[in-house]
Design a protein around this motif. Structure first.
Motif, PDB file in Angstrom:
ATOM      1  N   LYS A 441       0.847  -1.191   0.000  1.00 56.64           N
ATOM      2  CA  LYS A 441       0.000   0.000   0.000  1.00 56.64           C
ATOM      3  C   LYS A 441       0.881   1.238   0.000  1.00 56.64           C
ATOM      4  N   LEU A 442       0.741   2.021  -1.058  1.00 60.32           N
ATOM      5  CA  LEU A 442       1.495   3.258  -1.201  1.00 60.32           C
ATOM      6  C   LEU A 442       0.579   4.260  -1.873  1.00 60.32           C
ATOM      7  N   ARG A 443       0.523   5.463  -1.387  1.00 61.14           N
ATOM      8  CA  ARG A 443      -0.495   6.394  -1.850  1.00 61.14           C
ATOM      9  C   ARG A 443      -0.520   6.590  -3.359  1.00 61.14           C
ATOM     10  N   PRO A 444       0.624   6.719  -4.041  1.00 60.38           N
ATOM     11  CA  PRO A 444       0.539   6.926  -5.493  1.00 60.38           C
ATOM     12  C   PRO A 444      -0.106   5.791  -6.264  1.00 60.38           C
ATOM     13  N   SER A 456      -2.365   6.948 -12.052  1.00 59.82           N
ATOM     14  CA  SER A 456      -2.432   5.763 -11.208  1.00 59.82           C
ATOM     15  C   SER A 456      -1.482   4.705 -11.749  1.00 59.82           C
ATOM     16  N   LEU A 457      -0.406   4.465 -11.022  1.00 63.30           N
ATOM     17  CA  LEU A 457       0.519   3.412 -11.431  1.00 63.30           C
ATOM     18  C   LEU A 457      -0.160   2.055 -11.362  1.00 63.30           C
ATOM     19  N   LEU A 458      -1.036   1.871 -10.382  1.00 63.71           N
ATOM     20  CA  LEU A 458      -1.727   0.592 -10.234  1.00 63.71           C
ATOM     21  C   LEU A 458      -2.588   0.294 -11.463  1.00 63.71           C
ATOM     22  N   GLN A 459      -3.330   1.291 -11.933  1.00 63.98           N
ATOM     23  CA  GLN A 459      -4.193   1.083 -13.091  1.00 63.98           C
ATOM     24  C   GLN A 459      -3.380   0.947 -14.371  1.00 63.98           C
ATOM     25  N   ARG A 531       5.532  13.602  -6.238  1.00 65.35           N
ATOM     26  CA  ARG A 531       6.996  13.538  -6.061  1.00 65.35           C
ATOM     27  C   ARG A 531       7.407  12.174  -5.513  1.00 65.35           C
ATOM     28  N   GLN A 532       6.572  11.601  -4.646  1.00 65.12           N
ATOM     29  CA  GLN A 532       6.864  10.248  -4.161  1.00 65.12           C
ATOM     30  C   GLN A 532       6.821   9.244  -5.301  1.00 65.12           C
ATOM     31  N   LEU A 533       5.854   9.395  -6.180  1.00 68.34           N
ATOM     32  CA  LEU A 533       5.757   8.511  -7.336  1.00 68.34           C
ATOM     33  C   LEU A 533       6.949   8.689  -8.257  1.00 68.34           C
ATOM     34  N   ALA A 534       7.416   9.938  -8.415  1.00 68.22           N
ATOM     35  CA  ALA A 534       8.582  10.196  -9.263  1.00 68.22           C
ATOM     36  C   ALA A 534       9.835   9.546  -8.685  1.00 68.22           C
ATOM     37  N   GLY A 535      10.021   9.661  -7.357  1.00 66.31           N
ATOM     38  CA  GLY A 535      11.174   9.018  -6.736  1.00 66.31           C
ATOM     39  C   GLY A 535      11.101   7.507  -6.833  1.00 66.31           C
ATOM     40  N   GLN A 597      11.364   0.824   0.995  1.00 65.13           N
ATOM     41  CA  GLN A 597      12.252   1.967   1.174  1.00 65.13           C
ATOM     42  C   GLN A 597      11.605   3.284   0.772  1.00 65.13           C
ATOM     43  N   HIS A 598      10.518   3.209   0.010  1.00 65.55           N
ATOM     44  CA  HIS A 598       9.804   4.428  -0.368  1.00 65.55           C
ATOM     45  C   HIS A 598       8.566   4.661   0.493  1.00 65.55           C
TER      46      HIS A 598
END
Length: 811
Positions: A441-444, A456-459, A531-535, A597-598
C-alpha cells in the motif's frame, strides 16, 4: 518523474564502462541458464496434458453443474453479480461479424437481469479508449509456428482452435485458450444493450476476471461422511451469532485425478484436521445434477483476514524479513499459514499492489531441481480490502495479472481471481506449493489526481499487463509462448511495469500545465504524492534496467500502437540487461525492498501446501541462483549487487568524503611515525603502467575477499550494530592477512608487513574501504580507494624502497 532521454533513463559514461562486464556475464549466463531451464520433473510424465486427464472426471466439466440447480440461499451466495462461461464463436461467425467478441452463457446475473440466466449472449467491449487501444494493439492473425506440434507433444495446452483465424483479439484469445469452452469469468462494469433483431448484447468496461465456482459458502469442515471419503459434513457460519453455529450440510470435495507427473494438485485428505480450518473455509462451487454442492475451489478464511501473526517495525526488521524471514524454514511450515505486517494498519477501501510468487514441490513425489535452483513463479496483481459478504468483516480480495506460458494444466494467461489461480482444486497451487502474496500500500497507487489529471501506477500496470497476457495467449500470432531467460512470467511482468512507468512519465512530460501546477503548489497532498511517485519510478528504473540501458524489445514494445508488431527478446544480452528480474525470487524480494524503502506498508500472506494431504510432497521456497548451496548463492548475490550497484551523485560524494577523511588521518600519522617518506613522485611512466596491475591485485582481489564476500551488502538490511561488527571483523582479518601472507607465501613482505606502523596504515585503509562500501553498496569505490592508496604509497611516499624495490605486492 524524470525526463531527459526519450525513455527517461540514465545516460553518460558509466553504462558504457559496464559493457565489457555485460559481455562477460552474458557468456556466464548462457552457460548456466540451460541448467535452470531444463525440465524439473521427477520421472517421465504420462502422455497428454494434465488438463486432459482432469477433464476425464465429470466434475471438472461445466455440464456437471446444471444452471437450473441452485443451492440453499441461506447457506450459499453468488460468487459475483455477473458470472458467465465464455464460448468461442465459429470462424464463420466472426467472418460475418468482425471484431473482438465472443459468446457468453450467463450463469448468474443480478436481480435486475435475472431473466438472462441460462441465455447465450454476444459479449463485446464497451466504447472506452483504453479498451479500444488494448484491442487494436494485440489483435493478430494466428498461424501456428512450426514448433507448435512439438510443444503440444510435451503435454502443453495450446489454443488449437485459434489456428488460422484472422484478427484474434483479447476476448477471443481468452475464450479459445483451451480446447473446450470451459473458462468461467466474472464480468465487471456490464452494460446491457437491447437488440431489436435478437437477444440482448453485453459489453464490459473491464477485461473478464477468471474465477472458480458460481456460489460460495463459509463453513467449518467437521469430517468425512462414513464410507464416503469425498463427502464432508460442514457446519455453516451463522450471521446472526457471528460464529459457526449455523445449519449443518453435506458437500462433496472431489479427489482430483493425478496430473501427468503422478501428483495430486489437491486432495481432500487431511482437510478436516488442518488447524487452519478452525476459522473456517470458504467453499466455492455449485450443485451437481442431484443437488449436492460440489466444491471447485477452497479458501481458508484465516489467510485473508486483517489479523497479522506479527507486526514488525519497517526500519529495523523490514529488509531482513523480506530477504530471509518471509521464506524461512519453508519445508517445516507445511500445512501452515503466516501473516506479517510491516508498517501501518489497513482498513476497508484500501487498494494495493500485489506481488505474487510461489516455490517448488519437493519430497519423494516432487519436482527434480535443476542447477541447485528452485525457480518458482512471479506475477503482479491487485489487492483490495473489502467487507466480506457473509461475515461483514474486512478481508483481502486478491486478483493476479498472470503472464503465463503454455503449460500442461490449462492455466490461461490473464487476470485471475485468487480462487482461480491459487484455490482451484483442479489447477490451483494452494495444496501443492508454497505461496507468497505481498500486498503493498502506497499512496501513489491510488487514483491520484494532480491538476485534474488522473495518475495511477496501479491502473496503468493493469493496462499493460493485459497487453502482455493477451500476447501470451496468442503467442504473438504463433500460438506458442514458452519460457526463456529473457521472456518469462517475471521478465514480462517487469516489462509491463517498465512500460507503465514509461507511459506515466511521458504523460507528465507532455503536460507542461501539470508540471507548472505542481511547482506552484509544492505543499499540496497531490503534489507530494506525485513527487513520491517520481522518486519511486527512479528506483524502479534502476531495478528494471540495472546497467542503465533499457532492453531494445521493451523500448520497442512501449511505443507500439494500433497495427504495430511486438518483438520478444531472445538473446543472452536481453536477459542480462534485466538480470534483476531473471529469477522470480530475486524480483519478488527486490520489488518489495524498493517499495518498503519508499514508505510503503506491506502485508505478507504465506501458505505452505495448505491442506495438502499428499505426504510425499513438501514445500520448497523459490531461491536465487544456486540457492540450494546457500554459501555459494549468498556470494553470487553479494557479488552481483556489489558489481552493479548504481553510483549516483550521493554515492560518489560519500566516497570522496571517505577519501578525504582517510587522507587527513593516514598521511599525518604516517609522516609523524616516519613510515611514510616526504612526497616525491618517482618515474611517471612506470608508475602509470603499474596502476592496472595494482588495481587488479591487491585492490580488486582483496576487496572482493574482505568486503564483498565477507560483509553483508547494504541491501541485505543488516542492523547498524551488526554492520559495525562485520566491519570490525573485516578490518581485523584484512590487517591479519598481511603478516600471514608475508610469513607463508610472500617473503618479500616480511620486512614491512610485520611493522606496527604499516599495520596502523593498513587498519585505516581497511576501515575506509569498509565505510565506502557500506555507504555506496558498490565494489568500485573501495577498489579505487585501495588502488589509489597503494599506488601513491609505492610511487610517491617511499613504499618501493621499503619493499626493497619489489612493488609487485603491497597492502
Amino acid at each position: 518523474m524524470r525526463s531527459g532521454s526519450p525513455h527517461g533513463r540514465r545516460s553518460g559514461p558509466w553504462p558504457r564502462a559496464r559493457r565489457p562486464l555485460l559481455l562477460l556475464l552474458t557468456l556466464v549466463v548462457s552457460l548456466l541458464l540451460p541448467l535452470l531451464l531444463a525440465p524439473s520433473l521427477a520421472g517421465p510424465p504420462a502422455p497428454g496434458s494434465s488438463y486432459a486427464l482432469a477433464q476425464a472426471a465429470p466434475f471438472n466439466r461445466p455440464s456437471h453443474y446444471p444452471l437450473a440447480q441452485r443451492p440453499d440461499p441461506r447457506l450459499y451466495q453468488p460468487h459475483a453479480d455477473w458470472i458467465g462461461r465464455l464460448i468461442l464463436p465459429s470462424a464463420a461467425e466472426t467472418d460475418r461479424d468482425p471484431g473482438d467478441w465472443v459468446w457468453v452463457e450467463i450463469e448468474h446475473a443480478p436481480t435486475t437481469a435475472v431473466a438472462l440466466q441460462g441465455q447465450v449472449l454476444r459479449l463485446g467491449w464497451a466504447q472506452r479508449p483504453v479498451l479500444q487501444e488494448l484491442v487494436e494493439r494485440v489483435s493478430t492473425d494466428v498461424r501456428f509456428a512450426p514448433e507448435a506440434r512439438a510443444i503440444e507433444a510435451q503435454g502443453n495446452v495450446l489454443p488449437r482452435r485459434l489456428d488460422g483465424r484472422r484478427r484474434v483479439g483479447p476476448l477471443q484469445s481468452l475464450a479459445g485458450a483451451r480446447p473446450n469452452d470451459d473458462l468461467i469469468v466474472q464480468l465487471e462494469e456490464v452494460e446491457l444493450e437491447p437488440a431489436a433483431d435478437g437477444p440482448s448484447r453485453l459489453s464490459i468496461g473491464r477485461p473478464p476476471l477468471q474465477i472458480s465456482g458460481r456460489y460460495v459458502g463459509l463453513g467449518r469442515i467437521l469430517g468425512p461422511v462414513a464410507s464416503q471419503p469425498e463427502r464432508f459434513r460442514v457446519q455453516h457460519w451463522s450471521p446472526e451469532r457471528g460464529d459457526f453455529s449455523g445449519p449443518e450440510d453435506v458437500v462433496r470435495v472431489p479427489q482430483q485425478p493425478r496430473d501427468r507427473y503422478g501428483r495430486w494438485i489437491s486432495t481432500p485428505r487431511g482437510l478436516s484436521s488442518n488447524p487452519v480450518g478452525a476459522q473456517g473455509w470458504y467453499l466455492y462451487g455449485a450443485p451437481d445434477a442431484e443437488g449436492l454442492f460440489t466444491v471447485q475451489a477452497i479458501r481458508p478464511r484465516a489467510l485473508h483476514l486483517l489479523s497479522p501473526d506479527a507486526v514488525l517495525p519497517t526500519t529495523r526488521e523490514g529488509l531482513p524479513y523480506i530477504l530471509r524471514g518471509n521464506w524461512a524454514n519453508t519445508p517445516r511450515q507445511r500445512g501452515r499459514i503466516r501473516r506479517v505486517l510491516l508498517g501501518e494498519n489497513w482498513q476497508a477501501g484500501d487498494r494495493a499492489l500485489l506481488i505474487h510468487s510461489f516455490g517448488g514441490i519437493g519430497g519423494p513425489g516432487g519436482e527434480r531441481i535443476s542447477g541447485f535452483t528452485v525457480t518458482g513463479h512471479f506475477a503482479f496483481g491487485e489487492a483490495r480490502v473489502v467487507n466480506d459478504a457473509i461475515t461483514g468483516e474486512p478481508r483481502f480480495d486478491l486478483r493476479y495479472h498472470q503472464i503465463y506460458a503454455n503449460n500442461p494444466n490449462g492455466i490461461v494467461s490473464g487476470t485471475q481471481d485468487w480462487t482461480a489461480f491459487s484455490g482451484d482444486l483442479q489447477r490451483g497451487w494452494l495444496g501443492s506449493r508454497p505461496i507468497s502474496d505481498v500486498l503493498i500500500k502506497l499512496r501513489p497507487f491510488d487514483d491520484l489526481t494532480v491538476a485534474g489529471q488522473p495518475l495511477s501506477l496501479l491502473q496503468e500496470l493493469a493496462n499493460q499487463a493485459e497487453v502482455l497476457m493477451a500476447r501470451y495467449r496468442s503467442g504473438d500470432g504463433s500460438g506458442v509462448s514458452t519460457v526463456t531467460p529473457s521472456t518469462s512470467c517475471v521478465q514480462d511482468s517487469s516489462q509491463a511495469l517498465f512500460i507503465a512507468i514509461d507511459r506515466l512519465r511521458r504523460r507528465t512530460a507532455n503536460e507542461p500545465e501539470l508540471r507548472r501546477w505542481i511547482k506552484a503548489h509544492p505543499q499540496e497532498n497531490s503534489s507530494q504524492a506525485f513527487r513520491q511517485l517520481a522518486g519511486l519510478s527512479s528506483s524502479l528504473d534502476e531495478l528494471l534496467s540495472p546497467f542503465g540501458m533499457v532492453r531494445s524489445d521493451w523500448r520497442h514494445n512501449a511505443a507500439v500502437v494500433a497495427g504495430g508488431s511486438f518483438v520478444r527478446g531472445e538473446t543472452g544480452v536481453d536477459a542480462l540487461l534485466s538480470w534483476r528480474s531473471m529469477l522470480p525470487r530475486r524480483a519478488h524480494d527486490d520489488m518489495a525492498r524498493v517499495f518498503l524503502q519508499h514508505g510503503a506498508s506491506l502485508w505478507f500472506l504465506r501458505s505452505n501446501q495448505l491442506a495438502g494431504g499428499d505426504t510425499s510432497l513438501e514445500p520448497l521456497a523459490p531461491t536465487l541462483l544456486l540457492g540450494q548451496i546457500p554459501i555459494l548463492s549468498t556470494l553470487l548475490r553479494r557479488l552481483s549487487d556489489a558489481l552493479f550497484a548504481p553510483l549516483g551523485a550521493a554515492s560518489l560524494g560519500s566516497a570522496l568524503a571517505v577519501v578525504a577523511a582517510y587522507a587527513a588521518l593516514a598521511l599525518p600519522l604516517g609522516w609523524g611515525s616516519g613510515f611514510l617518506s616526504p612526497w616525491r613522485l618517482e618515474a611517471l611512466g612506470p608508475s602509470l603502467r603499474a596502476v592496472p596491475g595494482l588495481l587488479l591485485m591487491p585492490a580488486l582481489g582483496e576487496e572482493l575477499l574482505f568486503r564483498v564476500a565477507l560483509l553483508p551488502h547494504p541491501l541485505e538490511g543488516e542492523s547498524l550494530a551488526g554492520s559495525a561488527a562485520w566491519g570490525a571483523l573485516s578490518v581485523g582479518l584484512f590487517v591479519l592477512y598481511h603478516p600471514v601472507a608475508a610469513r607463508c607465501w610472500y617473503p618479500a613482505g616480511r620486512g614491512v608487513f610485520g611493522d606496527g606502523r604499516f599495520l596502523v596504515q593498513c587498519t585505516l585503509l581497511g576501515a575506509a574501504c569498509v565505510l565506502s562500501y557500506g555507504l555506496s553498496g558498490s565494489l568500485w569505490p573501495p577498489v579505487l580507494l585501495h588502488g589509489l592508496a597503494v599506488t601513491l604509497w609505492l610511487w610517491g611516499l617511499g613504499g618501493r624502497a621499503r619493499m626493497q624495490e619489489q612493488p609487485q605486492l603491497s597492502p
